[in-house]
Design a protein around this motif. Structure first.
Motif, mmCIF file in Angstrom:
data_model
loop_
_atom_site.group_PDB
_atom_site.id
_atom_site.type_symbol
_atom_site.label_atom_id
_atom_site.label_comp_id
_atom_site.label_asym_id
_atom_site.label_seq_id
_atom_site.Cartn_x
_atom_site.Cartn_y
_atom_site.Cartn_z
ATOM 1 N N LEU A 1 34.648 35.594 31.164
ATOM 2 C CA LEU A 1 34.901 35.150 32.681
ATOM 3 C C LEU A 1 36.428 35.303 33.133
ATOM 4 C CD1 LEU A 1 33.255 31.830 33.358
ATOM 5 C CD2 LEU A 1 32.578 34.028 34.262
ATOM 6 N N ALA A 2 37.197 35.315 32.295
ATOM 7 C CA ALA A 2 38.693 35.321 32.595
ATOM 8 C C ALA A 2 38.908 36.726 33.095
ATOM 9 C CB ALA A 2 39.505 35.031 31.486
ATOM 10 N N TRP A 3 38.324 37.673 32.705
ATOM 11 C CA TRP A 3 38.613 39.278 32.954
ATOM 12 C C TRP A 3 37.296 39.629 34.033
ATOM 13 C CZ3 TRP A 3 40.992 43.019 29.009
ATOM 14 C CH2 TRP A 3 42.199 42.459 28.575
ATOM 15 N N CYS A 4 36.125 39.202 33.862
ATOM 16 C CA CYS A 4 34.988 39.698 34.701
ATOM 17 C C CYS A 4 34.931 38.898 35.797
ATOM 18 C CB CYS A 4 34.027 39.877 33.738
ATOM 19 S SG CYS A 4 34.321 41.241 32.315
ATOM 20 N N HIS A 5 34.896 37.911 35.549
ATOM 21 C CA HIS A 5 34.804 36.609 36.938
ATOM 22 C C HIS A 5 35.722 35.907 37.157
ATOM 23 C CE1 HIS A 5 30.623 38.286 35.979
ATOM 24 N NE2 HIS A 5 30.304 38.223 36.995
ATOM 25 N N PRO A 6 37.140 36.322 37.308
ATOM 26 C CA PRO A 6 38.151 35.455 37.132
ATOM 27 C C PRO A 6 38.218 34.312 38.067
ATOM 28 C CG PRO A 6 38.895 37.929 37.184
ATOM 29 C CD PRO A 6 37.148 37.738 37.686
ATOM 30 N N VAL A 7 37.685 34.262 39.254
ATOM 31 C CA VAL A 7 37.816 33.194 40.028
ATOM 32 C C VAL A 7 36.850 31.955 39.594
ATOM 33 C CG1 VAL A 7 37.124 32.241 42.279
ATOM 34 C CG2 VAL A 7 38.337 34.277 42.237
ATOM 35 N N LEU A 8 35.829 32.269 38.816
ATOM 36 C CA LEU A 8 34.924 31.160 38.324
ATOM 37 C C LEU A 8 35.643 30.660 36.970
ATOM 38 C CD1 LEU A 8 31.368 32.580 38.226
ATOM 39 C CD2 LEU A 8 32.580 31.153 40.037
ATOM 40 N N TYR A 9 36.408 31.320 36.227
ATOM 41 C CA TYR A 9 37.238 30.932 35.065
ATOM 42 C C TYR A 9 38.137 30.226 35.885
ATOM 43 C CZ TYR A 9 40.818 31.656 31.222
ATOM 44 O OH TYR A 9 41.707 31.132 30.683
ATOM 45 N N GLN A 10 38.926 30.467 36.699
ATOM 46 C CA GLN A 10 40.232 29.602 37.235
ATOM 47 C C GLN A 10 39.415 28.088 37.667
ATOM 48 O OE1 GLN A 10 43.148 29.785 36.914
ATOM 49 N NE2 GLN A 10 42.605 31.402 35.754
ATOM 50 N N ARG A 11 38.208 28.350 38.387
ATOM 51 C CA ARG A 11 37.436 27.073 38.827
ATOM 52 C C ARG A 11 37.160 26.242 37.762
ATOM 53 N NH1 ARG A 11 33.443 27.663 43.864
ATOM 54 N NH2 ARG A 11 32.978 25.488 43.294
ATOM 55 N N ILE A 12 36.683 26.679 36.515
ATOM 56 C CA ILE A 12 36.418 25.802 35.155
ATOM 57 C C ILE A 12 37.962 25.334 34.738
ATOM 58 C CG2 ILE A 12 35.672 26.110 33.007
ATOM 59 C CD1 ILE A 12 33.668 28.263 34.049
ATOM 60 N N GLY B 1 58.889 46.093 30.871
ATOM 61 C CA GLY B 1 57.889 46.116 29.762
ATOM 62 C C GLY B 1 56.664 46.398 30.511
ATOM 63 N N ALA B 2 55.704 46.549 29.449
ATOM 64 C CA ALA B 2 54.203 46.455 30.033
ATOM 65 C C ALA B 2 53.794 45.377 31.005
ATOM 66 C CB ALA B 2 53.427 46.570 28.662
ATOM 67 N N VAL B 3 53.201 45.863 31.929
ATOM 68 C CA VAL B 3 52.732 44.998 33.099
ATOM 69 C C VAL B 3 51.654 43.845 32.516
ATOM 70 C CG1 VAL B 3 51.420 44.615 35.150
ATOM 71 C CG2 VAL B 3 53.342 46.367 35.115
ATOM 72 N N VAL B 4 51.906 42.693 32.651
ATOM 73 C CA VAL B 4 51.189 41.712 32.160
ATOM 74 C C VAL B 4 50.468 41.002 33.301
ATOM 75 C CG1 VAL B 4 50.943 39.090 31.195
ATOM 76 C CG2 VAL B 4 52.359 40.829 30.153
ATOM 77 N N SER C 1 44.446 35.181 35.822
ATOM 78 C CA SER C 1 43.745 36.061 34.867
ATOM 79 C C SER C 1 44.585 36.449 33.668
ATOM 80 C CB SER C 1 43.189 37.551 35.289
ATOM 81 O OG SER C 1 42.277 37.222 36.429
ATOM 82 N N CYS C 2 46.074 36.481 33.910
ATOM 83 C CA CYS C 2 47.177 37.035 32.964
ATOM 84 C C CYS C 2 47.545 35.709 32.143
ATOM 85 C CB CYS C 2 48.082 37.526 33.404
ATOM 86 S SG CYS C 2 48.958 36.710 34.626
ATOM 87 N N ARG C 3 47.108 34.472 32.230
ATOM 88 C CA ARG C 3 47.545 33.267 31.970
ATOM 89 C C ARG C 3 47.300 33.230 30.340
ATOM 90 N NH1 ARG C 3 48.346 28.718 35.103
ATOM 91 N NH2 ARG C 3 47.934 27.289 33.432
ATOM 92 N N ALA C 4 46.301 33.628 29.685
ATOM 93 C CA ALA C 4 46.171 33.786 28.137
ATOM 94 C C ALA C 4 46.983 34.781 27.591
ATOM 95 C CB ALA C 4 44.785 34.408 28.036
ATOM 96 N N GLU C 5 47.302 35.826 28.277
ATOM 97 C CA GLU C 5 48.367 36.942 27.709
ATOM 98 C C GLU C 5 49.911 36.195 27.763
ATOM 99 O OE1 GLU C 5 47.352 41.389 28.773
ATOM 100 O OE2 GLU C 5 46.347 39.905 30.310
ATOM 101 N N ILE C 6 50.117 35.497 28.771
ATOM 102 C CA ILE C 6 51.381 35.049 29.115
ATOM 103 C C ILE C 6 51.566 33.977 27.759
ATOM 104 C CG2 ILE C 6 52.764 33.315 30.435
ATOM 105 C CD1 ILE C 6 51.431 34.463 32.901
ATOM 106 N N ARG C 7 50.526 33.130 27.676
ATOM 107 C CA ARG C 7 50.602 32.158 26.567
ATOM 108 C C ARG C 7 50.774 32.934 24.992
ATOM 109 N NH1 ARG C 7 46.806 29.350 28.027
ATOM 110 N NH2 ARG C 7 47.975 27.550 28.907
#
Length: 910
Positions: free
Chosen positions: A172-183, A852-855, A892-898
């Motif tokens: 969900l985080a990458w394929c349906h990000p808005v639902l991921y954020q609602r959760i 650096g690489a875009v996150v 969607s990038c919150r996991a990468e930031i963490r």
């Protein structure tokens, strides 16, 4: 149509099945900006990175703007006459099954409806299938087996009401990000909410998971049949519900008990303790939603997976209740709308059944059609086999790119090339499919289209035009209707607007329904143009005034609970709350499924190939490939491989690797990561011949399908991976796209002022000549060069005046150049000739900043910026957001930031 240039228009995002509302604003100077619609009940103002970048994808670069016949520009009359006459002649000579339509979840419901009506009701064949067959056909089949109808019971509100969310084969985080954020937002408010992720890969969705079950490929049937057996063994069943509202429970429980816990562990690749933890959590949590997507559906056992999940919800009475139920999330913006109009080869319009003579008669009478197809048509894989062997002699492909997206894609391409007559309606002039068309028809794009779509929670929203249709492009429904008229069906296809088509579609849904069918939007059967234009998002069913909420005495149906849900203005509804379903006896059916595992690896092909999506790209990049912002996060195709497998096969991080199966091979970049399950390799499905040398991953996927749904198995393919022995690696930034790229491996991506290019070559070349071929041999300018012949390092930079027009870096190993910084140099002024040496050196000077690489694609924040902020005291994702804005839009990038934060902490602790 004439568009007012200074207004904000409510429309709907054209990407995934979340169906987010979008506000598109056109300024007086024509500039378009987009933002999330705060009033849309799917997203409440949120947009993902792709939705946020929509304004970057609406230019006319590469557009197909005029009809073409054999590459020759023509007018609409000649093109439409040729299509109609060729289809008519083919039908007359070979029968209606000699022609076919292959359509798309990118079509609007009105387009879909007209195409389905023409093929099934007037041509008289059911040979119309859709690329939605590739993403949700198994869900359709599972719903119909269990519920008697293709009904998604729940709504998005359930994701926020649940105490346990089980995500199965769904990133969900990458394929349906808005639902991921609602959760994620709901979990922050209710920390006791639990999330379980079932996926072979530790995807970015695992960031919010309390438990990650790294299941073996296709181990889902065993997992959920094991769960059903566990529920029976531990008295965690709702026996009252089972007795009152279901059939077949005994047989299903007996089949599910074929393996003990140790057997389930062996079939799933999970530990017994992991299984017990998950099973006990599910058993103890009444408000459970199981969200599933392509990891379930794209399987040779996909329908059984769906029913294994539904069985567990039926056994616990967790269907149709707030915060509880099985929930299929679709991959495309209008996969659901296609289902509603019968877009699949084995369905009729308005959720009626092509096998049912009463349904066929009803549709035929409503359409006043000369006939209705009497049997299911060819499903997608079967359809292209029929094209290959000559049974189908005329093919019309609409709004999709099967040369890249179908399994065994090379065979599909060969079939299309050999087909006597191929028509393609599309937005772009150059795709891997369009290039094989005899007739090319220019279709309207998002921003120009007018119609409706249905999202994963059965919510119908309007897509509205805010741009004038360019050139001679036309709406898909208009193109189809014009061909129908020329085939002799003018009266039935006299629609003047999308509103007319929607009204007919709605009226058919209510025709002789009286509560017998789930899909009913009869409230809109008489909609006029003004009402349609103002139509607010609504969830079906939406019944006509006077339609009974319940069917006649003695009959059963799955109507939503509560009379208020008859009214379309009510925001959310759930089916089956009353425990009645659309089966003949009104009871849901348990499906007896024996636990199995289907690992396809072999000694010759010891790994399992899994395909899927990345965060910032969509399908075959016909839209997202236009956006510089979306092309920077992951700019080239790659293969995720576990470190142990990489070591075993002699592969290093950033090597180029050859991934091969019985059907073909690709060259992609190695991404060595412990997030990947050992024994598996993941390659994304987006890259095509337009953007890479050899990365069409679906060419490697066998045409194996689920026996019930016909959906291809794209997640479990026997494969091997080996290092590609490159003599040289390269990276380039270019102001103009090169006319050709003579390299064994290349991948091209948009950037802010041009293109970025990754390269690998099996043998050395004359490097100055090679550089000139990329820069443009005849292009004016001055070239600076650095040669280290002994070390194999070469660098070239071409300047025209003060602008950099190209830079090329070559090395015997993956090139260590700051990609983000190099890209930015295309936009910079280089009047200072001494400063140009930094370009040749490939690294920033003392006053330059390397992001650096875009996150975070939404705000263009790079990994180096985040790491620097961590060093400055930002030790949480929220602190990074407050400082850099990263992670504060789609999230969607919150996991990468963490991950970056945690890596910096570990480094500081060493």
């Amino acid at each position: 149509m004439k568009i007012d240039a200074a207004r904000e228009v409510r429309t709907t995002c054209p990407y995934c099945g979340v169906g987010c509302g979008v506000l598109a604003k056109v300024a007086a100077n024509g500039e378009v900006t987009v933002r999330g619609d705060p009033d849309h009940p799917a997203n409440f103002g949120r947009l993902c990175s792709k939705g946020s970048a929509l304004a970057e994808t609406i230019d006319l670069d590469g557009r197909l703007l005029h009809p073409e016949i054999h590459g020759r520009r023509t007018d609409w009359d000649e093109a439409l006459d040729l299509v109609a006459s060729t289809f008519s002649r083919t039908i007359a000579e070979h029968g209606p099954d000699a022609v076919a339509f292959y359509v798309s979840g990118q079509l609007l419901t009105e387009d879909y409806y007209v195409a389905n009506k023409l093929m099934k009701g007037f041509i008289g064949s059911a040979n119309i299938d859709t690329n939605s067959r590739l993403c949700m056909a198994s869900s359709v089949a599972g719903h119909r087996r269990a519920f008697g109808s293709d009904t998604v019971p729940g709504c998005y509100d359930d994701l926020e009401l649940a105490d346990l969310i089980v995500l199965v084969g769904s990133n969900l985080a990458w394929c349906h990000p808005v639902l991921y954020q609602r959760i994620a937002a709901a979990r922050e408010k209710r920390p006791d909410m639990k999330v379980v992720l079932v996926d072979p890969r530790r995807t970015m969705t695992s960031d919010i998971a309390d438990m990650h079950l790294a299941i073996a490929p296709d181990g889902d049937v065993a997992l959920f049949t094991g769960l059903l057996a566990y529920l029976g063994q531990h008295n965690a069943l709702d026996r009252t519900y089972i007795t009152a509202h279901t059939t077949g429970f005994g047989q299903a429980l007996f089949a599910a008990s074929a393996l003990d816990l140790a057997g389930i562990a062996a079939a799933t690749g999970l530990g017994e303790d992991e299984l017990v933890s998950f099973y006990s959590l599910f058993a103890a949590t009444a408000k459970t939603v199981t969200v599933y997507s392509q990891g379930v559906n794209q399987s040779s056992s996909g329908t059984d997976k769906v029913n294994a999940i539904i069985n567990c919800h039926l056994a616990t009475g967790r269907v149709g209740k707030p915060g509880a139920g099985p929930f299929s999330v679709t991959g495309q913006p209008n996969a659901m709308g296609g289902r509603e109009v019968g877009g699949l080869a084995n369905m009729l319009a308005a959720h009626m059944e092509i096998e049912n003579p009463e349904h066929r008669d009803r549709v035929q009478r409503f359409w006043s059609a000369p006939t209705v197809a009497e049997k299911p048509g060819l499903k997608a894989v079967e359809m292209f086999r029929a094209v290959a062997d000559g049974r189908i002699k005329a093919l019309w492909i609409m709004a999709t790119n099967p040369v890249d997206s179908m399994p065994d894609a090379d065979a599909v391409e060969a079939a299309i090339k050999a087909c006597p007559f191929v028509v393609v309606s599309d937005v772009l002039a150059k795709t891997d499919t369009v290039r094989h068309a005899h007739v090319r028809l220019p279709a309207a794009a998002w921003g120009e289209k007018d119609g409706s779509v249905t999202n994963s929670e059965r919510r119908i929203s309007r897509q509205r035009a805010f741009l004038a249709t360019p050139g001679e492009a036309r709406a898909d429904w208009w193109i189809i209707a014009e061909v129908a008229k020329r085939m002799g069906f003018a009266e039935a296809f006299s629609h003047a607007s999308p509103a007319d088509i929607f009204a007919e579609h709605a009226a058919l849904s209510a025709f002789e329904n009286d509560g017998a069918r789930d899909f009913d939007i009869g409230a809109y059967g008489g909609v006029d143009a003004e009402t349609y234009d103002a139509l607010a998002p609504f969830q079906w069913p939406a019944l006509s005034p006077g339609t009974p909420l319940w069917p006649a005495e003695g009959e059963m149906a799955g109507r939503p609970e509560g009379g208020a849900w008859r009214r379309p203005e009510v925001k959310s509804s759930r089916f089956f709350a009353n425990g009645s379903f659309y089966t003949p006896d009104g009871r849901a059916k348990f499906i007896a499924i024996r636990p199995t595992a289907q690992t396809r690896a072999s000694p010759e092909y010891p790994l399992v190939l899994n395909t899927g999506r990345v965060r910032d790209h969509w399908h075959t990049m016909t839209r997202t490939g236009k956006s510089p912002r979306l092309s920077q996060h992951l700019a080239e195709p790659f293969a995720e491989i576990h470190p142990a497998d990489a070591q075993h096969f002699g592969i290093g991080d950033a090597d180029i690797v050859r991934v091969s199966t019985e059907h073909g091979e690709v060259l992609v970049r190695a991404l060595v990561t412990a997030r990947q399950r050992r024994g598996s390799v993941f390659v994304p499905m987006h890259w095509t011949d337009q953007f890479s040398a050899r990365a069409r991953i679906d060419a490697l996927v066998a045409p194996v399908t689920d026996a019930i749904s016909g959906q291809p198995a794209s997640k479990n393919v026997a494969a091997r991976v080996e290092r590609f022995a490159a003599a040289a690696f390269g990276f380039a930034v270019l102001a103009e796209r090169p006319a050709s790229i003579d390299a064994d491996y290349w991948s091209l991506a948009r950037c802010a002022a041009g293109w970025r290019l990754e390269l690998a070559l099996e043998a050395d070349r004359d490097w100055p000549d090679f550089a000139a071929s990329l820069f443009g041999a005849d292009a004016p300018g001055e070239t600076l060069a650095y040669h280290d012949v002994a070390g194999g390092h070469y660098r070239f930079a071409r300047f025209a005046g003060s602008r950099l027009t190209g830079a090329l870096y070559l090395a015997p190993s993956p090139v260590a150049v700051s990609r983000g910084w190099a890209v930015e140099q295309l936009s910079a002024d280089h009047a200072d000739r001494r400063g140009r040496l930094a370009i040749v050196a490939g690294r920033p000077g003392g006053n330059s900043v390397d992001r650096g690489a875009v996150v975070c694609s939404c705000f263009g924040v790079g990994a180096n910026q985040i790491a620097e902020a961590v060093r400055g005291g930002c030790v949480s994702v929220e602190a990074i957001g407050a400082t850099l804005h990263a992670g504060t839009n789609c999230g969607s990038c919150r996991a990468e930031i963490r991950t970056i934060i945690e890596a910096r902490r570990l480094h500081a602790a060493e």
